[in-house]
Design an enzyme around this catalytic site. Structure first.
Site, PDB file in Angstrom:
ATOM      1  CE  LYS A  44      -4.311   0.932   0.269  1.00 53.74           C
ATOM      2  NZ  LYS A  44      -5.451  -0.242  -0.175  1.00 53.74           N
ATOM      3  CG  ASP A  71      -7.026   2.861  -1.896  1.00 54.02           C
ATOM      4  OD1 ASP A  71      -7.757   3.699  -0.905  1.00 54.02           O
ATOM      5  OD2 ASP A  71      -6.865   1.733  -1.509  1.00 54.02           O
TER       6      ASP A  71
HETATM    7  N1  GLU Z   1      -7.088   0.182  -3.599  1.00 50.93           N
HETATM    8  C1  GLU Z   1      -7.940  -1.125  -3.691  1.00 50.93           C
HETATM    9  C2  GLU Z   1      -8.046  -1.881  -2.739  1.00 50.93           C
HETATM   10  O1  GLU Z   1      -7.850  -1.412  -1.477  1.00 50.93           O
HETATM   11  C3  GLU Z   1      -7.417  -1.724  -4.935  1.00 50.93           C
HETATM   12  C4  GLU Z   1      -5.782  -2.330  -5.138  1.00 50.93           C
HETATM   13  C5  GLU Z   1      -5.494  -2.814  -6.555  1.00 50.93           C
HETATM   14  O2  GLU Z   1      -6.110  -2.789  -7.203  1.00 50.93           O
HETATM   15  O3  GLU Z   1      -4.054  -3.185  -6.337  1.00 50.93           O
HETATM   16  O4  GLU Z   1      -8.165  -3.089  -2.708  1.00 50.93           O
END
Ligand code: GLU
Length: 428
Positions: A107, A147
């Site tokens: 993240k 996100d």
């Molecule tokens: N940000 C989204 C999540 O929390 C998607 C993450 C992604 O697609 O890598 O799942």
């Protein structure tokens, strides 16, 4: 615990510890998985539109990559901290594992508020973030995505910077790109739709028909909007939504007993999911306190905003009518609130299962980008439904068989898979 400030990473570790005990996990994998493998924290200097330089703090945390490259979004938020990013990266590891895609967890974040930044300033933050990390991320190591308050445009700026630095095209470096620029059809819908695929299965399990149910939704961003769209298509009625009001610096709930009309509300919503209060009143919506979404007499609650929303303080206000909580957000429910919900026998579709549609579609996007062959939207959404439904059924079956809370059942599957990958690689 009452006065202790909320810390998302402590919460993620507490959830992990509980299941690690149940699994009687050895010391090695336990210590490895309680903490991220790698963390980056850095500064991004930006020449602002007024000519002054402002320095933004950025993060990337790679929690685990035993099952594949780290994967996870980048948030732009004024309250971002290293601990929220650590927690979110850990949840990404479990999310990819529970839907069984060959990716690990990561993240990223930047402490900033895009409400107050021009498009050019945001572009410079995106490019600066990539410049700091260009050697530590990539299609085979760590693949970012959108996100909270980041979009396809941000992803494209980041991709462009990465490709400039490395001198070649790497569309698999990042997901959530614009369609036509390496993005996948269906990616925008995927997280919200995924929430509803799992909700549909939960309702089936409980013997409820979607058309006989009502829901209250916290948040009105990308996840909430597409969750409402598909839930409406199944016949469900949303009676309440909520959102953050940037002018007042607080949130509000918006209620319409005969059902919120999604397209009408979208027409009075800004790009951050902020709904115009006056125009909402004109649409016949009652404007209520930010927390009011949680106490509505509905069958389904869908928290689809941020972490730490269903807490020991707010959980007792959940109506007796509520049968299901489908967690669209990451980390919306604290362990103290979980205890209350479990005792009330409310069926929970835990965050890292319910909202795994986004990353699952990101995985499909990577596959398409890496092979430079793009699928039709029906194919993407069909595959997404199959993956989400299979994951839900596996978690639900374990929950029934072992009489486990749904969150714990999902953790048992996810932690089991990741720990096994670490053992198989000879790490622990
Ligand atoms: N940000 C989204 C999540 O929390 C998607 C993450 C992604 O697609 O890598 O799942």
């Amino acid at each position: 615990m009452a006065n202790k400030a909320f810390n998302a990473f402590e919460m993620a570790q507490a959830q992990f510890d509980k299941v690690a005990d149940q699994l009687e996990l050895d010391e090695g994998p336990r210590e490895l998985l309680r903490w991220p493998l790698r963390e980056y924290a850095f500064s991004i200097p930006v020449r602002m539109d007024d000519g002054n330089v402002q320095v933004f703090r950025g993060f990337r945390v790679q929690h685990n990559d035993a099952r594949g490259p780290s994967k996870g979004g980048i948030r732009f938020h004024p309250q971002e901290t290293i601990d929220t990013v650590r927690a979110l990266s850990m949840w990404m590891t479990w999310k990819c594992a529970v839907v069984d895609i060959p990716l690990g967890g990561g993240k990223g974040g930047v402490i900033c508020d895009p409400h107050n930044l021009s498009s050019r300033e945001q572009e410079l933050i995106c490019r600066g973030w990539v410049r700091q990390l260009a050697k530590n991320v990539g299609p085979l190591t760590d693949v970012p995505a959108p996100d909270v308050m980041t979009s396809a445009q941000h992803m494209l700026w980041m991709l462009d910077e990465f490709e400039h630095i490395h001198g070649a095209k790497y569309p698999g470096f990042i997901t959530g790109k614009p369609v036509g620029m390496g993005g996948s059809l269906g990616r925008t819908e995927a997280t919200g739709f995924g929430v509803i695929y799992t909700l549909r299965e939960a309702l089936k399990h409980l013997g409820l028909r979607p058309e006989d149910t009502t829901a209250s939704v916290q948040g009105f961003g990308n996840v909430a909007q597409f969750a409402i769209r598909l839930y409406n298509q199944l016949g469900g009625t949303v009676v309440c939504v909520s959102c953050w009001d940037q002018t007042d610096q607080k949130s509000y709930s918006f209620r319409k007993d005969d059902g919120v009309i999604l397209d009408d509300v979208l027409a009075i919503t800004d790009r951050f999911g902020g709904i115009d209060k006056d125009k909402a009143r004109d649409l016949g919506m009652e404007v209520l306190d930010g927390d009011a979404w949680i106490e509505q007499e509905v069958d389904i609650l869908i928290p689809a905003a941020l972490e730490n929303q269903i807490t020991a303080e707010t959980a007792p206000r959940i109506s007796k009518k509520v049968r299901v909580i489908a967690e669209g957000a990451n980390g919306p429910t604290t362990p103290e609130a979980d205890a209350i919900i479990q005792q009330r026998e409310i069926f929970v579709i835990p965050d890292f299962l319910a909202n795994a549609g986004g990353v699952t579609c990101s995985y499909f996007e990577q596959v398409q980008s890496n092979s430079n062959y793009y699928w039709e939207k029906d194919e993407v959404l069909g595959k997404l439904d199959i993956k989400m439904t299979a994951a839900f059924l596996a978690v639900n079956e374990l929950s029934v068989k072992r009489k486990l809370f749904m969150r714990d059942a999902a953790y048992v599957i996810a932690i089991g898979r990741v720990a096994q990958a670490c053992r198989d690689r000879g790490w622990v």
